[in-house]
Design an enzyme around this catalytic site. Structure first.
Site, PDB file in Angstrom:
ATOM      1  N   CYS A   1      -1.224  -3.571  -7.507  1.00 24.32           N
ATOM      2  CA  CYS A   1      -1.510  -2.407  -6.659  1.00 24.32           C
ATOM      3  C   CYS A   1      -0.741  -1.187  -7.152  1.00 24.32           C
ATOM      4  CB  CYS A   1      -1.109  -2.744  -5.223  1.00 24.32           C
ATOM      5  SG  CYS A   1      -1.428  -1.380  -4.094  1.00 24.32           S
TER       6      CYS A   1
ATOM      7  N   CYS B   1       5.882  14.472  -2.688  1.00 25.85           N
ATOM      8  CA  CYS B   1       4.640  14.525  -1.911  1.00 25.85           C
ATOM      9  C   CYS B   1       4.705  15.626  -0.857  1.00 25.85           C
ATOM     10  CB  CYS B   1       4.393  13.174  -1.247  1.00 25.85           C
ATOM     11  SG  CYS B   1       2.842  13.109  -0.354  1.00 25.85           S
TER      12      CYS B   1
ATOM     13  N   ARG C   1      -0.675  -9.474   5.697  1.00 24.79           N
ATOM     14  CA  ARG C   1       0.361  -9.350   4.660  1.00 24.79           C
ATOM     15  C   ARG C   1       1.723  -9.026   5.265  1.00 24.79           C
ATOM     16  NH1 ARG C   1      -0.970  -7.953  -0.568  1.00 24.79           N
ATOM     17  NH2 ARG C   1      -2.880  -7.017   0.212  1.00 24.79           N
TER      18      ARG C   1
ATOM     19  N   CYS D   1      -5.830  -2.922  -7.244  1.00 28.49           N
ATOM     20  CA  CYS D   1      -5.797  -2.203  -5.966  1.00 28.49           C
ATOM     21  C   CYS D   1      -5.128  -0.851  -6.203  1.00 28.49           C
ATOM     22  CB  CYS D   1      -4.978  -3.037  -4.978  1.00 28.49           C
ATOM     23  SG  CYS D   1      -4.639  -2.200  -3.423  1.00 28.49           S
TER      24      CYS D   1
ATOM     25  N   CYS E   1       8.824   8.255   5.124  1.00 30.40           N
ATOM     26  CA  CYS E   1       8.583   8.087   3.684  1.00 30.40           C
ATOM     27  C   CYS E   1       9.627   8.735   2.777  1.00 30.40           C
ATOM     28  CB  CYS E   1       7.198   8.612   3.325  1.00 30.40           C
ATOM     29  SG  CYS E   1       6.785   8.213   1.601  1.00 30.40           S
TER      30      CYS E   1
ATOM     31  N   CYS F   1      -7.904  -2.549   2.592  1.00 29.78           N
ATOM     32  CA  CYS F   1      -6.574  -3.028   2.975  1.00 29.78           C
ATOM     33  C   CYS F   1      -5.980  -1.964   3.897  1.00 29.78           C
ATOM     34  CB  CYS F   1      -5.729  -3.195   1.713  1.00 29.78           C
ATOM     35  SG  CYS F   1      -3.992  -3.562   2.056  1.00 29.78           S
TER      36      CYS F   1
ATOM     37  N   CYS G   1       5.151  12.482   6.427  1.00 24.66           N
ATOM     38  CA  CYS G   1       5.274  11.128   6.999  1.00 24.66           C
ATOM     39  C   CYS G   1       6.770  10.826   7.192  1.00 24.66           C
ATOM     40  CB  CYS G   1       4.622  10.106   6.074  1.00 24.66           C
ATOM     41  SG  CYS G   1       2.961  10.599   5.533  1.00 24.66           S
TER      42      CYS G   1
HETATM   43  N1  SAM Z   1       0.446   8.453  -0.493  1.00 25.99           N
HETATM   44  C1  SAM Z   1      -0.475   7.451  -0.169  1.00 25.99           C
HETATM   45  C2  SAM Z   1      -0.698   7.317   1.327  1.00 25.99           C
HETATM   46  O1  SAM Z   1       0.110   7.793   2.101  1.00 25.99           O
HETATM   47  O2  SAM Z   1      -1.714   6.723   1.700  1.00 25.99           O
HETATM   48  C3  SAM Z   1      -0.123   6.076  -0.735  1.00 25.99           C
HETATM   49  C4  SAM Z   1       1.316   5.605  -0.766  1.00 25.99           C
HETATM   50  S1  SAM Z   1       2.134   5.412   0.805  1.00 25.99           S
HETATM   51  C5  SAM Z   1       3.789   5.222   0.310  1.00 25.99           C
HETATM   52  C6  SAM Z   1       1.577   3.809   1.368  1.00 25.99           C
HETATM   53  C7  SAM Z   1       2.119   3.250   2.645  1.00 25.99           C
HETATM   54  O3  SAM Z   1       3.448   2.781   2.457  1.00 25.99           O
HETATM   55  C8  SAM Z   1       2.230   4.164   3.847  1.00 25.99           C
HETATM   56  O4  SAM Z   1       1.030   4.379   4.500  1.00 25.99           O
HETATM   57  C9  SAM Z   1       3.208   3.375   4.733  1.00 25.99           C
HETATM   58  O5  SAM Z   1       2.498   2.518   5.586  1.00 25.99           O
HETATM   59  C10 SAM Z   1       4.033   2.561   3.726  1.00 25.99           C
HETATM   60  N2  SAM Z   1       5.446   3.006   3.714  1.00 25.99           N
HETATM   61  C11 SAM Z   1       5.934   4.126   3.136  1.00 25.99           C
HETATM   62  N3  SAM Z   1       7.257   4.234   3.338  1.00 25.99           N
HETATM   63  C12 SAM Z   1       7.637   3.153   4.058  1.00 25.99           C
HETATM   64  C13 SAM Z   1       8.893   2.706   4.582  1.00 25.99           C
HETATM   65  N4  SAM Z   1      10.004   3.401   4.438  1.00 25.99           N
HETATM   66  N5  SAM Z   1       8.909   1.544   5.270  1.00 25.99           N
HETATM   67  C14 SAM Z   1       7.766   0.821   5.431  1.00 25.99           C
HETATM   68  N6  SAM Z   1       6.564   1.200   4.952  1.00 25.99           N
HETATM   69  C15 SAM Z   1       6.484   2.349   4.296  1.00 25.99           C
HETATM   70  C1  DTB Z   2       1.764  -1.188   2.295  1.00 23.68           C
HETATM   71  O1  DTB Z   2       1.262  -1.368   3.420  1.00 23.68           O
HETATM   72  N1  DTB Z   2       3.053  -1.342   2.008  1.00 23.68           N
HETATM   73  C2  DTB Z   2       3.322  -1.005   0.623  1.00 23.68           C
HETATM   74  C3  DTB Z   2       1.901  -0.742   0.065  1.00 23.68           C
HETATM   75  N2  DTB Z   2       1.080  -0.818   1.229  1.00 23.68           N
HETATM   76  C4  DTB Z   2       1.622   0.439  -0.738  1.00 23.68           C
HETATM   77  C5  DTB Z   2       4.284   0.101   0.451  1.00 23.68           C
HETATM   78  C6  DTB Z   2       5.605  -0.131   1.140  1.00 23.68           C
HETATM   79  C7  DTB Z   2       6.504   0.998   0.761  1.00 23.68           C
HETATM   80  C8  DTB Z   2       7.905   0.810   1.249  1.00 23.68           C
HETATM   81  C9  DTB Z   2       8.761   1.958   0.895  1.00 23.68           C
HETATM   82  C10 DTB Z   2       8.950   2.186  -0.566  1.00 23.68           C
HETATM   83  O2  DTB Z   2       9.241   1.234  -1.331  1.00 23.68           O
HETATM   84  O3  DTB Z   2       8.878   3.339  -1.005  1.00 23.68           O
HETATM   85 FE1  SF4 Z   3       3.122  11.166   0.788  1.00 19.86          FE
HETATM   86 FE2  SF4 Z   3       4.670   9.150   1.530  1.00 19.86          FE
HETATM   87 FE3  SF4 Z   3       2.995  10.223   3.290  1.00 19.86          FE
HETATM   88 FE4  SF4 Z   3       2.007   8.764   1.211  1.00 19.86          FE
HETATM   89  S1  SF4 Z   3       3.281   8.011   2.901  1.00 19.86           S
HETATM   90  S2  SF4 Z   3       1.265  10.753   1.962  1.00 19.86           S
HETATM   91  S3  SF4 Z   3       3.534   9.292  -0.369  1.00 19.86           S
HETATM   92  S4  SF4 Z   3       4.750  11.263   2.319  1.00 19.86           S
END
Ligand code: SAM
Ligand code: DTB
Ligand code: SF4
Length: 335
Positions: A98, A54, A262, A130, A61, A190, A58
């Site tokens: 989802c 990506c 959640r 979702c 992430c 959500c 973030c």
């Molecule tokens: N790329 C899209 C976005 O950013 O909206 C969808 C996927 S993104 C991984 C969805 C959500 O996962 C993020 O907004 C964040 O709140 C959560 N998330 C990602 N990495 C995480 C982590 N290491 N621990 C907890 N939550 C995480």
């Molecule tokens: C949300 O609030 N938590 C989920 C879902 N929406 C998409 C994602 C959590 C991701 C945790 C890190 C991972 O497994 O990559």
């Molecule tokens: Fe990309 Fe992760 Fe940010 Fe979603 S949360 S936009 S997958 S870097």
């Protein structure tokens, strides 16, 4: 019935958040029992349909290309494989499926067409479908709704003030615009965030303030505890004490009485007793299945043992109506 309010002040939210912990839990349980079937928990299953690589930054992430986390990049999955995974999740008791993609935003291309197909096919399984695909335009939200999408996840992640410490490649306002587009298309919203990003208590209150003062409360509010992943800038962050998670859940429950709260990422680090307190405090939804998007989650069987021990029951799909019911009811926002 306590009224649903969208005019909360930060001070009011702070006063709730700061109540003595057990008092706060008791108050939240009270609100929960008045608005929901106590003990009924909605189960979602997650699948990463496009993983890693990506462009965004973030800081939490594992899927951001710029951090070296060892996550294997995977192009968009085939529809048939996604449908097979959804069938599996349904057999495991999930009522919602989802699909997550590591995209900054949706583009109008063949990948999006394929996601629309996935939505149509999973819908045929009688599951709530979702997606979480990043930013959406009004037209893209409309197309997802037409394909039968039930809910869209797009988190605000943290407070407006703390946001730029965590993400610089898109703004808080971008997020709010996507949420407005989703809401306008009649898709269930959500939206929640993460604790453990290095934010203050005021930031947590600020995040709840954003969510509780949206034109309509999100239908579901995921509270994620940071899963620290090696290679990301937040890998060494301190673990969030469990009482702070409970405080967050209970406050969300009190200020957004109708929403599903959640208990999301981070459950692997929580004991059953700790999770039980989160359910007492108003959490009524979880992600089940041994993987979130890229990180591990409790095994399905151990969750079912927990459900039995605590007397929790899974909520049926469409208990709150179908996507069509929602679209008929969508009010028009003046903006
Ligand atoms: N790329 C899209 C976005 O950013 O909206 C969808 C996927 S993104 C991984 C969805 C959500 O996962 C993020 O907004 C964040 O709140 C959560 N998330 C990602 N990495 C995480 C982590 N290491 N621990 C907890 N939550 C995480
Ligand atoms: C949300 O609030 N938590 C989920 C879902 N929406 C998409 C994602 C959590 C991701 C945790 C890190 C991972 O497994 O990559
Ligand atoms: Fe990309 Fe992760 Fe940010 Fe979603 S949360 S936009 S997958 S870097």
């Amino acid at each position: 019935m306590s009224e649903i309010r969208n005019n909360w002040s930060r001070e009011e939210i702070r006063a709730i958040y700061d109540r003595p912990l057990l008092q706060l839990v008791l108050d939240a349980a009270d609100v929960h029992r008045r608005h929901h079937k106590f003990g009924e928990v909605q189960i979602s299953s997650l699948l990463s349909v496009k993983t890693g690589g990506c462009s965004e930054d973030c800081a939490y992430c594992p899927q951001a290309a710029r951090y070296h986390t060892g996550v294997k990049v995977h192009a968009l999955m085939k529809t048939e494989d996604v449908v097979a995974a959804a069938q599996n999740a349904k057999q495991g008791g999930a009522s919602r499926f989802c699909m997550g993609a590591a995209w900054r935003e949706v583009r109008d291309n063949r990948d999006f067409d394929r996601v629309l197909d996935m939505v149509k096919e999973v819908n045929k399984l009688d599951m709530e479908v979702c997606c979480t695909l990043g930013m959406l335009t009004p037209h893209q939200a409309e197309r997802l709704a037409e394909a039968g999408l039930y809910a869209y996840n797009h988190n605000v992640d943290t407070s407006e003030e703390h946001y730029s410490e965590v993400i610089t490649t898109r703004t808080y306002n971008d997020r709010l615009n996507t949420l407005a587009n989703v809401r306008q298309a009649g898709i269930s919203v959500c939206s929640g965030g993460i604790i453990g990003l290095g934010e203050t208590h005021d930031d947590r209150i600020g995040m709840l303030f954003t969510l509780a003062t949206l034109p309509a409360h999100p239908d579901s509010v995921p509270i994620n505890v940071l899963v620290p992943v090696a290679g990301t800038p937040l890998a060494e962050n301190k673990r969030v004490p469990f009482d702070e998670l409970v405080r967050m859940i209970a406050t969300a429950r009190i200020i957004m009485p109708h929403s599903a709260v959640r208990l999301s990422a981070g459950r692997l680090e929580l004991s059953i007793a700790e999770q039980a307190m989160c359910f007492m405090a108003g959490a009524n939804s979880i992600f089940a299945g041994d993987k979130l998007l890229t990180t591990p989650n409790p095994e399905y069987n151990s969750d079912m043992d927990m459900f039995r021990m605590l007397g929790l029951t899974p909520k049926a799909a469409f208990a709150d109506g179908t996507p069509q019911d929602r679209r008929k009811a969508v009010p028009h926002e003046a903006n």
